[in-house]
Design a protein around this motif. Structure first.
Motif, short mmCIF file in Angstrom:
data_model
loop_
_atom_site.label_atom_id
_atom_site.label_comp_id
_atom_site.label_asym_id
_atom_site.label_seq_id
_atom_site.Cartn_x
_atom_site.Cartn_y
_atom_site.Cartn_z
N ARG A 87 0.83 -1.21 0.00
CA ARG A 87 0.00 0.00 0.00
C ARG A 87 0.86 1.26 0.00
O ARG A 87 0.39 2.33 -0.40
N ASP A 88 2.10 1.12 0.42
CA ASP A 88 3.01 2.26 0.45
C ASP A 88 3.92 2.31 -0.79
O ASP A 88 4.69 3.25 -0.95
N VAL A 123 -4.98 -0.37 -7.38
CA VAL A 123 -3.56 -0.71 -7.46
C VAL A 123 -3.27 -1.93 -6.58
O VAL A 123 -2.53 -2.83 -6.97
N VAL A 124 -3.88 -1.96 -5.41
CA VAL A 124 -3.74 -3.14 -4.54
C VAL A 124 -4.37 -4.36 -5.21
O VAL A 124 -3.79 -5.45 -5.24
N PRO A 160 -9.60 0.55 -13.84
CA PRO A 160 -8.50 1.52 -13.99
C PRO A 160 -7.26 0.84 -14.57
O PRO A 160 -7.11 -0.38 -14.51
N GLY A 161 -6.36 1.66 -15.10
CA GLY A 161 -5.22 1.18 -15.88
C GLY A 161 -4.44 -0.01 -15.37
O GLY A 161 -4.36 -1.04 -16.03
N ARG A 162 -3.86 0.09 -14.16
CA ARG A 162 -3.01 -1.00 -13.68
C ARG A 162 -3.83 -2.25 -13.40
O ARG A 162 -3.37 -3.37 -13.66
N LEU A 163 -5.03 -2.08 -12.89
CA LEU A 163 -5.89 -3.23 -12.63
C LEU A 163 -6.34 -3.86 -13.94
O LEU A 163 -6.35 -5.09 -14.08
#
Length: 223
Positions: A87-88, A123-124, A160-163
């Motif tokens: 997450r960071d 993202v996660v 979304p993009g990365r997912l």
């Protein structure tokens, strides 16, 4: 012989920072300017030093975190620690290396895969799907591949993009590795048209799932 400190590694990385590399990396969302070959050479010299890796990660510096991921002991991290790290992990390269070099080798990988895949943070969630793609390829026995295709068909188009990228990769792996699901994987790819127009360099395979699947299957030895 004194042990290398995090400050010494940071200083060495700062001396290698190249404005041109920083400019190129910025296009991919990565905020560092160190040539990855030189960065890997530092990690090779340092070898495995888990305490130093933790110290480097704590700096928040992208290049330092990349070194940390190369010199840590992947199995030494706890589940909650890896969850916090992911997450960071703001930079895409840090995110990718954390998943591929560390989480995949950690005993909590399956538990994290399950929790991350349904996370509201895309993202996660993309990390969860990356771990799922690994299982599709290497240990699919207890996976519900039809169920995964259902989710991909329903959600990938608007993700979304990365997912979206991670779900598309999973779709392609199902189509490539599992002949019984290949027709449906191809159908979903053709229907959704995700990454159909993605610019692909010569001699590289398009990430558009139908092209990707058919290209990789054509390379498989005849059964």
């Amino acid at each position: 012989m004194t042990e290398t400190t995090a400050d010494e590694v940071l200083a060495e990385l700062a001396s290698l920072d190249d404005p041109q590399f920083r400019k190129v990396n910025a296009k991919h969302g990565d905020d560092h300017g160190v040539n990855l070959g030189k960065l890997r050479a530092i990690a090779k010299r340092l070898k495995t030093q888990h305490d130093l890796a933790r110290s480097l990660w704590a700096t928040g510096d992208t290049a330092a975190r990349l070194v940390a991921l190369l010199i840590c002991r992947p199995k030494a991290f706890g589940r909650d620690e890896l969850d916090s790290m992911l997450r960071d992990a703001r930079a895409p390269k840090v995110h990718d290396w954390l998943v591929n070099y560390v989480v995949k080798k950690n005993p909590h990988a399956e538990e994290l895969r399950n929790s991350w895949s349904a996370d509201p943070d895309p993202v996660v969630a993309s990390a969860g799907w990356a771990l799922t793609s690994e299982r599709v390829t290497k240990s699919p026995d207890t996976l519900n591949l039809s169920g995964l295709l259902d989710v991909i068909e329903a959600q990938m188009k608007d993700a979304p993009g990365r997912l979206q990228w991670a779900m598309n990769h999973c779709l392609a792996m199902i189509g490539i590795e599992h002949a019984e699901h290949r027709p449906r994987a191809l159908e979903i790819g053709e229907h959704l048209e995700v990454l159909k127009d993605y610019p692909t360099p010569p001699n590289c395979t398009s990430p558009y799932a139908p092209i990707w699947i058919n290209e990789m299957v054509s390379r498989q030895p005849a059964s």
